[in-house]
Design an enzyme around this catalytic site. Structure first.
Site, PDB file in Angstrom:
ATOM      1  NE  ARG A  72      -3.374  -2.328   2.952  1.00 55.23           N
ATOM      2  CZ  ARG A  72      -4.445  -2.860   2.386  1.00 55.23           C
ATOM      3  NH1 ARG A  72      -4.992  -2.287   1.348  1.00 55.23           N
ATOM      4  NH2 ARG A  72      -4.975  -3.980   2.855  1.00 55.23           N
ATOM      5  CG  ASP A 103     -12.372   1.836  -3.366  1.00 54.80           C
ATOM      6  OD1 ASP A 103     -12.702   2.170  -4.504  1.00 54.80           O
ATOM      7  OD2 ASP A 103     -12.605   2.511  -2.340  1.00 54.80           O
ATOM      8  CB  THR A 125     -10.461  -6.490  -2.897  1.00 52.04           C
ATOM      9  OG1 THR A 125     -10.893  -6.384  -1.528  1.00 52.04           O
ATOM     10  CG2 THR A 125     -11.613  -6.064  -3.773  1.00 52.04           C
TER      11      THR A 125
END
Ligand code: F6P
Length: 318
Positions: A72, A103, A125
């Site tokens: 991330r 997302d 996901t």
């Protein structure tokens, strides 16, 4: 298409490897070279890029996690980070990219599309929190993992006449809680879409106990409650033993289910086909069993779209 880059980003999801394999093999079919970008957008900024051949992806379709690794990236959230990423793509002669992730990753994909890179997103996901697609890669596998776990919890609950609160993942989306309760017999569920307060959970439990139903499974989506507080509240109100179980990261691992493998394979090939057709700035999805694509700018708010499904299905549970 010059060279095609592929990366996985955000939380890993079972089936990401299957999608990578499909992309590489489909690109090979068109004679396009694929570059694997390791560690998501951060790896792109850090130039962690290497060629990815069909041989390298031969035996990965059934493996959990992602061979490309993921991250991330906070640097990519900034304009300076994205500019660096763009430079790197140019240096490596990569003008097309497939981004596999949730997302936030698809939002990152949109930013690169806006900077002139041909980008297609694939929903990867476990949360299933993207409203434009009925399923994201990884959700089905995780659902099966949750089912296996709650089946075991129900065995011990019934032996001891006890109530267990099980917290499942999903970020701000209740699909894992809802579907696992439907498929695995959860008695009471609370999701971000249809949250229950402590009082309501207690009165539903009381009504079950009055009908001599002494082992109860309460399935809740993560981030909604302080579980210890909820446990103490129930024990204070009702004369019963309550235990809590947070399923945690066991939900993200494991070999992808057949459903996820087929979905990931179809989406991978479709993504390459879109790019070959000169299309960019879209995310692949599945709607009513058909593979579709939707503009990255149009990926709707999850709550708005899923309300109807929740009111229909929840009637079977709470
Ligand atoms: O998005 C997948 C997910 O597993 C969520 O269900 C969960 O809230 C989150 O990632 C956990 O993130 P991290 O791996 O950064 O702790």
């Amino acid at each position: 298409m010059k060279k095609l880059g592929v990366l996985t980003s955000g939380g890993d999801a079972p089936g990401m490897n299957t999608a990578i394999r499909a992309i590489v093999i489909a690109a090979d079919h068109y004679g396009v070279d694929v570059m694997g970008i390791r560690c998501g957008f951060q790896g792109l900024i850090d130039r962690k890029i290497h060629p990815l051949t069909s041989q390298e992806v031969e035996n990965i379709a059934d493996k959990g996690g992602t061979i490309l690794k993921t991250s991330r990236s906070t640097e990519f959230l900034k304009e300076t980070g994205r500019k660096k990423a763009l430079e790197v793509l140019r240096d490596f002669d990569i003008n097309s990219l497939v981004v596999i992730g949730g997302d936030g990753s698809l939002k990152g994909a949109e930013k690169l599309h806006d900077l002139g890179i041909n980008v297609i997103g694939i929903p990867g996901t476990i949360d299933n929190d993207l409203a434009y697609t009925d399923y994201s890669i990884g959700f089905d596998t995780t659902l099966n993992t949750v089912l296996e776990c709650i089946g075991k919890i129900k065995d011990t609950d019934s032996s001891h006449d006890k109530t267990t609160i099980v917290e499942v993942m999903g970020r701000y989306c209740g699909d894992l809680a809802l579907y696992s309760a439907l498929a695995g017999g959860g008695e009471i569920i609370s999701t971000p879409e249809k949250p229950l307060d402590f009082h309501t959970i207690c009165s539903r439990l009381r009504s079950r106990i009055n009908r001599s139903k002494n082992d109860n499974l309460v399935i809740v989506t993560e981030r909604m409650y302080d579980l210890q507080e909820l446990q103490q509240y129930i024990e204070g109100q009702l004369d019963m033993h309550v235990r809590t179980t947070v399923l945690g990261f066991v939900q993200r691992g494991g070999n992808p289910s057949a459903f996820d493998r087929v979905l990931a394979s179809k989406m991978g090939v479709y993504a390459v086909d879109l790019l070959m057709g000169g299309y960019s700035g879209a995310a692949v999805g599945i709607k009513e069993n058909k593979i579709i694509h939707e503009k990255l700018g149009n990926l709707n708010d999850v709550k708005a779209d899923k309300q109807e499904k929740y009111s229909l299905l929840e009637k079977l549970i709470n």
